[in-house]
Design an enzyme around this catalytic site. Structure first.
Site, PDB file in Angstrom:
ATOM      1  N   LYS A 255      -3.152  -0.525  -5.990  1.00 53.44           N
ATOM      2  CA  LYS A 255      -2.380   0.293  -6.683  1.00 53.44           C
ATOM      3  C   LYS A 255      -2.460   0.147  -8.177  1.00 53.44           C
ATOM      4  CE  LYS A 255       0.782  -1.166  -3.919  1.00 53.44           C
ATOM      5  NZ  LYS A 255      -0.077  -1.943  -2.735  1.00 53.44           N
TER       6      LYS A 255
ATOM      7  N   ASP B 282      -2.578  -4.283  -0.739  1.00 55.98           N
ATOM      8  CA  ASP B 282      -3.968  -4.499  -1.250  1.00 55.98           C
ATOM      9  C   ASP B 282      -4.808  -3.338  -1.242  1.00 55.98           C
ATOM     10  OD1 ASP B 282      -3.072  -7.287  -1.407  1.00 55.98           O
ATOM     11  OD2 ASP B 282      -3.369  -7.293   0.944  1.00 55.98           O
TER      12      ASP B 282
ATOM     13  N   GLN C 261       3.044  -3.860  -2.140  1.00 53.89           N
ATOM     14  CA  GLN C 261       2.792  -4.071  -0.590  1.00 53.89           C
ATOM     15  C   GLN C 261       2.247  -2.815   0.013  1.00 53.89           C
ATOM     16  OE1 GLN C 261       6.288  -5.615  -1.324  1.00 53.89           O
ATOM     17  NE2 GLN C 261       5.152  -7.146  -1.967  1.00 53.89           N
TER      18      GLN C 261
ATOM     19  N   GLY D  68       0.308  -8.976  -5.621  1.00 51.99           N
ATOM     20  CA  GLY D  68      -0.641  -9.047  -6.733  1.00 51.99           C
ATOM     21  C   GLY D  68      -1.484  -7.725  -7.106  1.00 51.99           C
ATOM     22  N   HIS D  69      -1.368  -7.052  -8.317  1.00 45.76           N
ATOM     23  CA  HIS D  69      -2.063  -6.063  -8.632  1.00 45.76           C
ATOM     24  C   HIS D  69      -2.939  -6.334  -9.845  1.00 45.76           C
ATOM     25  CE1 HIS D  69       1.694  -3.180  -7.629  1.00 45.76           C
ATOM     26  NE2 HIS D  69       1.186  -3.527  -6.567  1.00 45.76           N
TER      27      HIS D  69
END
Length: 422
Positions: free
Chosen positions: A17, A14, A223, A41-42
């Site tokens: 990225k 988180d 991650q 989740g990006h």
């Protein structure tokens, strides 16, 4: 030959990225995801819109760039279809930009059920998995019984699937886990047909061929380093190698083909789910970091645990990854704090150590260095020289301690709120 530059997280995930990949993509011809599954989740924001990506590389929004899902990734066809169709509504035709490795493994409907069953069986010792079936899929990969994307092209595809399903159902019965598979299985088969619209490639040949042509590649991780299956806070980790070495196995490149390693970290720390977190704050300050930083999972919606920056963990991650450039995110979240703290060592049973330990026990206490807060809105700054002196002291302290330059500083969620230091 060109080299593959790598961008990855240095904390517990988180770190932001997705935004940085989007910002850096114009420099590259190809963006390739090398590990992980759809629990990552990006979140990207630009032109007043917000997008959340689970499996699709974050370079997809920069037109004309090829994006690759590498062999180290695990794919859920149902979630992939939902993600791709949502992006198509916003005008992004993925079938022309996205390639998928034949060697990437498939998350089956029964993998999701196994994930839930294993977690339920652990009782109070739960890992805090997202329940997406990622761990069981990697388990099948390692036990040489998984299904791969290339199997979708086989005339024996249904037979391969049936064998895997039967094996999983035997395990579910042994765990006395009740379930209803029919609806999920029907969705999965429909989603598999959608997945077959995309170009399946031998990604190792594709990536190495791209480098041989003198084109540039950016490898994108999911991650964070402290969730790596080998080097993270085991067993509260993910199921893949999130570190830069994972690029070699996750894309099929040699170690000498890795170039720059961009390491991303937040100006503070967060963590989702269970597991040790030395600098976690359980007071009003922790709640404030969470609310100001909007620290809720992009995919799961889970509230993130928050704490001060941990330099012991950060230096460990830099060492493991061979980081050459640092990128600091969410600096603006601490705009109004009077005092900023940084953990520079651990007190372990009365012994002060600068090393990240094998086992992070509850008795471990962080040793802090305090900094004066900058008390102004960083989002108004357009260059490093415009930052207040207190913030520059904070950045330069991190550089001295780690020995790595902080090249990019994010001061807001939009792609334009990014300061690049030459």
């Amino acid at each position: 030959m060109k080299k593959v530059d790598v961008i990855l997280g240095l904390q517990w995930g988180d770190e932001g990225k997705g935004k940085v990949v989007d910002v850096l993509t114009p420099r590259y011809d190809v963006v390739a995801r090398f590990q992980g599954g759809p629990n990552a989740g990006h979140t990207l924001e630009f032109n007043g819109e917000k997008y959340v990506l689970r499996s699709i590389p974050s370079g997809i929004f920069q037109g004309g760039k090829t994006n690759v899902i590498g062999n180290g990734v695990v794919i859920d066809a149902i979630l992939f279809r939902a993600e791709a169709e949502e992006l198509a509504k916003s005008g992004h035709d993925l079938t022309r930009q996205l390639c998928i490795s034949k060697k990437a493994h498939l998350i089956l409907p029964t993998h999701r059920l196994l994930d839930a069953a294993y977690e339920a069986a652990k009782g109070s010792a739960k890992i805090g998995t997202t329940g997406k079936g990622i761990g069981p899929t990697y388990t099948d990969k390692v036990s040489r019984s998984g299904m791969r994307v290339g199997d979708l092209l086989s005339p024996d595809f249904r037979e391969i699937y049936s064998r895997a399903k039967a094996r999983h159902e035997r395990i579910l019965r042994s765990l006395d886990y009740s379930y209803d598979l029919a609806g999920l299985e029907s969705q999965w088969f429909e989603a598999v047909e959608f997945l077959k619209r995309f170009r399946f490639i031998d990604s190792e040949y594709f990536i190495n061929g791209t480098l041989a042509e003198g084109k540039s590649v950016l490898a994108e991780g999911a991650q964070g380093t402290l969730l790596d299956i080998d080097f993270g806070s085991y067993p509260f980790v993910t199921s893949s190698n999130t570190v830069s070495a994972g690029v070699c196995t996750g894309l099929g490149i040699a170690p000498n083909r890795i170039g720059e390693v961009f390491g991303i970290f937040k100006a503070y720390c967060t963590r989702v789910g269970s597991g040790p977190f030395p600098t976690e704050l359980f007071d009003e300050t922790g709640d404030r970091l969470c609310s100001v930083g909007h620290e809720f999972g992009a995919v799961t919606g889970r509230k993130r645990r928050c704490g001060w920056l941990d330099l012991v963990a950060l230096k460990y991650s830099i060492m493991i990854n061979g980081v050459t450039q640092l990128i600091m995110m969410k600096s603006d979240v601490m705009n109004d704090f009077d005092t900023i703290r940084v953990a520079t060592a651990y007190d372990i049973g009365g012994q002060v150590s600068g090393e990240f330990p094998y086992d992070i026990a509850d008795s471990l206490k962080p040793v802090y260095t305090d900094f004066e807060g900058w008390k102004c809105d960083l989002r108004g700054c357009k260059s490093y020289g415009e930052f207040p002196a207190a913030f520059r002291r904070y950045v330069e302290f991190i550089e001295r301690e780690t020995g790595v330059p902080v090249r990019i500083i994010s001061v807001g969620p939009d792609r334009g709120e990014t300061i690049v230091r030459e």
